[in-house]
Design a protein around this motif. Sequence first.
Motif, PDB file in Angstrom:
ATOM      1  N   ARG A 104       0.838  -1.218  -0.066  1.00  0.00           N
ATOM      2  CA  ARG A 104      -0.065   0.207   0.000  1.00  0.00           C
ATOM      3  C   ARG A 104       0.708   1.389  -0.037  1.00  0.00           C
ATOM      4  N   VAL A 105       2.069   1.129  -0.144  1.00  0.00           N
ATOM      5  CA  VAL A 105       3.136   2.373  -0.504  1.00  0.00           C
ATOM      6  C   VAL A 105       3.836   2.360  -1.631  1.00  0.00           C
ATOM      7  N   ARG A 106       3.630   3.141  -2.385  1.00  0.00           N
ATOM      8  CA  ARG A 106       4.246   3.120  -3.900  1.00  0.00           C
ATOM      9  C   ARG A 106       5.409   4.065  -3.786  1.00  0.00           C
ATOM     10  N   PHE A 107       6.374   3.592  -4.272  1.00  0.00           N
ATOM     11  CA  PHE A 107       7.735   4.551  -4.175  1.00  0.00           C
ATOM     12  C   PHE A 107       7.825   5.053  -5.539  1.00  0.00           C
ATOM     13  N   LEU A 108       8.474   6.352  -5.432  1.00  0.00           N
ATOM     14  CA  LEU A 108       8.447   6.888  -6.840  1.00  0.00           C
ATOM     15  C   LEU A 108       9.615   8.125  -6.782  1.00  0.00           C
ATOM     16  N   CYS A 109      10.599   7.885  -7.586  1.00  0.00           N
ATOM     17  CA  CYS A 109      12.139   8.298  -7.715  1.00  0.00           C
ATOM     18  C   CYS A 109      11.532   9.730  -8.477  1.00  0.00           C
ATOM     19  N   GLY A 110      12.064  10.867  -7.788  1.00  0.00           N
ATOM     20  CA  GLY A 110      11.970  12.139  -8.631  1.00  0.00           C
ATOM     21  C   GLY A 110      11.963  13.369  -7.560  1.00  0.00           C
ATOM     22  N   ASP A 111      11.918  14.609  -7.931  1.00  0.00           N
ATOM     23  CA  ASP A 111      12.193  15.885  -7.191  1.00  0.00           C
ATOM     24  C   ASP A 111      10.566  16.181  -6.778  1.00  0.00           C
ATOM     25  N   LEU A 112      10.651  16.383  -5.556  1.00  0.00           N
ATOM     26  CA  LEU A 112       9.177  16.754  -4.915  1.00  0.00           C
ATOM     27  C   LEU A 112       8.019  16.059  -5.552  1.00  0.00           C
ATOM     28  N   VAL A 113       6.919  16.784  -6.014  1.00  0.00           N
ATOM     29  CA  VAL A 113       5.734  16.401  -6.451  1.00  0.00           C
ATOM     30  C   VAL A 113       5.742  15.914  -8.105  1.00  0.00           C
ATOM     31  N   GLU A 114       7.137  16.146  -8.752  1.00  0.00           N
ATOM     32  CA  GLU A 114       7.052  15.770 -10.128  1.00  0.00           C
ATOM     33  C   GLU A 114       6.720  14.216 -10.333  1.00  0.00           C
ATOM     34  N   PRO A 115       7.021  13.121  -9.809  1.00  0.00           N
ATOM     35  CA  PRO A 115       6.565  11.960  -9.976  1.00  0.00           C
ATOM     36  C   PRO A 115       4.904  11.855  -9.897  1.00  0.00           C
ATOM     37  N   LEU A 116       4.548  12.313  -8.996  1.00  0.00           N
ATOM     38  CA  LEU A 116       3.012  12.432  -8.746  1.00  0.00           C
ATOM     39  C   LEU A 116       2.210  13.190  -9.682  1.00  0.00           C
ATOM     40  N   ALA A 117       2.771  14.267 -10.072  1.00  0.00           N
ATOM     41  CA  ALA A 117       2.037  15.066 -11.240  1.00  0.00           C
ATOM     42  C   ALA A 117       2.098  14.449 -12.537  1.00  0.00           C
ATOM     43  N   ALA A 118       3.052  13.501 -13.009  1.00  0.00           N
ATOM     44  CA  ALA A 118       2.972  12.869 -14.078  1.00  0.00           C
ATOM     45  C   ALA A 118       1.845  11.614 -14.113  1.00  0.00           C
ATOM     46  N   SER A 119       1.507  11.261 -12.962  1.00  0.00           N
ATOM     47  CA  SER A 119       0.424  10.285 -12.715  1.00  0.00           C
ATOM     48  C   SER A 119      -0.716  10.619 -12.718  1.00  0.00           C
ATOM     49  N   SER A 120      -1.061  12.181 -12.611  1.00  0.00           N
ATOM     50  CA  SER A 120      -2.268  12.698 -12.742  1.00  0.00           C
ATOM     51  C   SER A 120      -3.032  12.375 -11.381  1.00  0.00           C
ATOM     52  N   VAL A 168      13.745  28.496   3.666  1.00  0.00           N
ATOM     53  CA  VAL A 168      12.378  27.753   3.363  1.00  0.00           C
ATOM     54  C   VAL A 168      12.140  27.727   1.836  1.00  0.00           C
ATOM     55  N   SER A 169      13.181  27.631   1.082  1.00  0.00           N
ATOM     56  CA  SER A 169      12.930  27.570  -0.228  1.00  0.00           C
ATOM     57  C   SER A 169      12.374  26.258  -0.911  1.00  0.00           C
ATOM     58  N   VAL A 170      12.600  25.113  -0.112  1.00  0.00           N
ATOM     59  CA  VAL A 170      11.984  24.043  -0.333  1.00  0.00           C
ATOM     60  C   VAL A 170      10.485  24.019  -0.071  1.00  0.00           C
ATOM     61  N   HIS A 171      10.149  24.746   1.110  1.00  0.00           N
ATOM     62  CA  HIS A 171       8.737  25.023   1.305  1.00  0.00           C
ATOM     63  C   HIS A 171       8.143  25.794   0.364  1.00  0.00           C
ATOM     64  N   ARG A 172       8.613  26.706  -0.093  1.00  0.00           N
ATOM     65  CA  ARG A 172       8.074  27.812  -1.460  1.00  0.00           C
ATOM     66  C   ARG A 172       7.996  26.739  -2.468  1.00  0.00           C
ATOM     67  N   ARG A 173       8.682  26.019  -3.051  1.00  0.00           N
ATOM     68  CA  ARG A 173       8.638  25.045  -3.995  1.00  0.00           C
ATOM     69  C   ARG A 173       7.260  24.265  -3.959  1.00  0.00           C
ATOM     70  N   LEU A 174       6.977  23.689  -2.677  1.00  0.00           N
ATOM     71  CA  LEU A 174       6.008  22.767  -2.296  1.00  0.00           C
ATOM     72  C   LEU A 174       4.728  23.694  -2.411  1.00  0.00           C
ATOM     73  N   VAL A 175       4.616  24.987  -1.768  1.00  0.00           N
ATOM     74  CA  VAL A 175       3.525  25.627  -1.871  1.00  0.00           C
ATOM     75  C   VAL A 175       3.128  26.043  -3.207  1.00  0.00           C
ATOM     76  N   ALA A 176       4.052  26.262  -4.309  1.00  0.00           N
ATOM     77  CA  ALA A 176       3.763  26.567  -5.508  1.00  0.00           C
ATOM     78  C   ALA A 176       3.230  25.170  -6.087  1.00  0.00           C
ATOM     79  N   GLN A 177       4.006  24.169  -5.967  1.00  0.00           N
ATOM     80  CA  GLN A 177       3.743  22.804  -6.828  1.00  0.00           C
ATOM     81  C   GLN A 177       2.493  22.111  -6.501  1.00  0.00           C
ATOM     82  N   SER A 178       2.110  21.870  -5.003  1.00  0.00           N
ATOM     83  CA  SER A 178       1.302  21.005  -4.265  1.00  0.00           C
ATOM     84  C   SER A 178      -0.184  21.334  -5.034  1.00  0.00           C
TER      85      SER A 178
END
Length: 287
Positions: free
Chosen positions: A157-173, A213-223
């Motif tokens: 029930r845990v799917r592992f994806l390699c990539g930067d932040l949300v990019e692997p998830l965005a690719a799967s819609s 907080v640069s990674v937080h900034r990217r997460l806020v923009a990408q999420s």
Amino acid sequence: MAGREHLAALGVPEPGASAEVLLRHALGWSRTDLYLHWHRPLDPAAWPRYEALLAERARGRPVAYIVGRREFWGLEFLVDERVLIPRPETELLVDVVLAALAGQAAPLVADIGTGSGAIAVSLAVARPDALVFATDISPGALEVARTNAARHGVGGRVRFLCGDLVEPLAASSVRLDALACNPPYVDPATAATLPVEIRNFEPREAVVAPEGVSVHRRLVAQSPRVLRPGGLLAMEVAAGQAAQVVELLERAARYVQIATHRDLAGWERVVSARLRAADDDRCAITS
């Protein structure tokens, strides 16, 4: 105890706790075993092993890496230098996500920058009906996380994806009900002041951000690319960073129900918010 005195003389933090854990590891004993046999003479064959472990700790190597495991959220996780050592304060992040998902059936959740998998696995154990995605940029970290998921019976029930932040998830819609992240948040300007245990042994990319907080900034923009309307974004922050991250969320104008959550030490340790629906004009900040 000779081990405690040795580590204390070298200025090692928490020498008593370190010496006890290392002694139990050298002997292959539980804490109960140690207390029951406290006055028993040390097995001569174990002494060289114990001395070697003390030497590792004396040079700054964290106890968790020496013994290869760390407890988090009541579960034991395997750890090595490929992953950040899970901290007790990060358990609050798991609690915040679980509270937000209470009453929601079969949620889709993601742990961004999963490292050892501590957050992802804890969420999957706590919610047997959840599907959890775990991303990391490090293939080595994902290998550790997969092992931990299998150890706790949630590998399916845990799917592992390699990539930067949300990019692997965005690719799967995918559209998530909650997204959790304990991002790197130490500013490079202060990295040199970190304890030697962190500075010399833990993966730098999991600790130091290009700027606090640069990674937080990217997460806020990408999420918003992967959260459903009303979905939760929850991020751990360093002591003193909560106000900056709240401001990032406010300025993005995509989030409502912005909140800070204090850890047991009283620090604002987690910042959360929900993705605004098209007709949602609420924006409240609470502590």
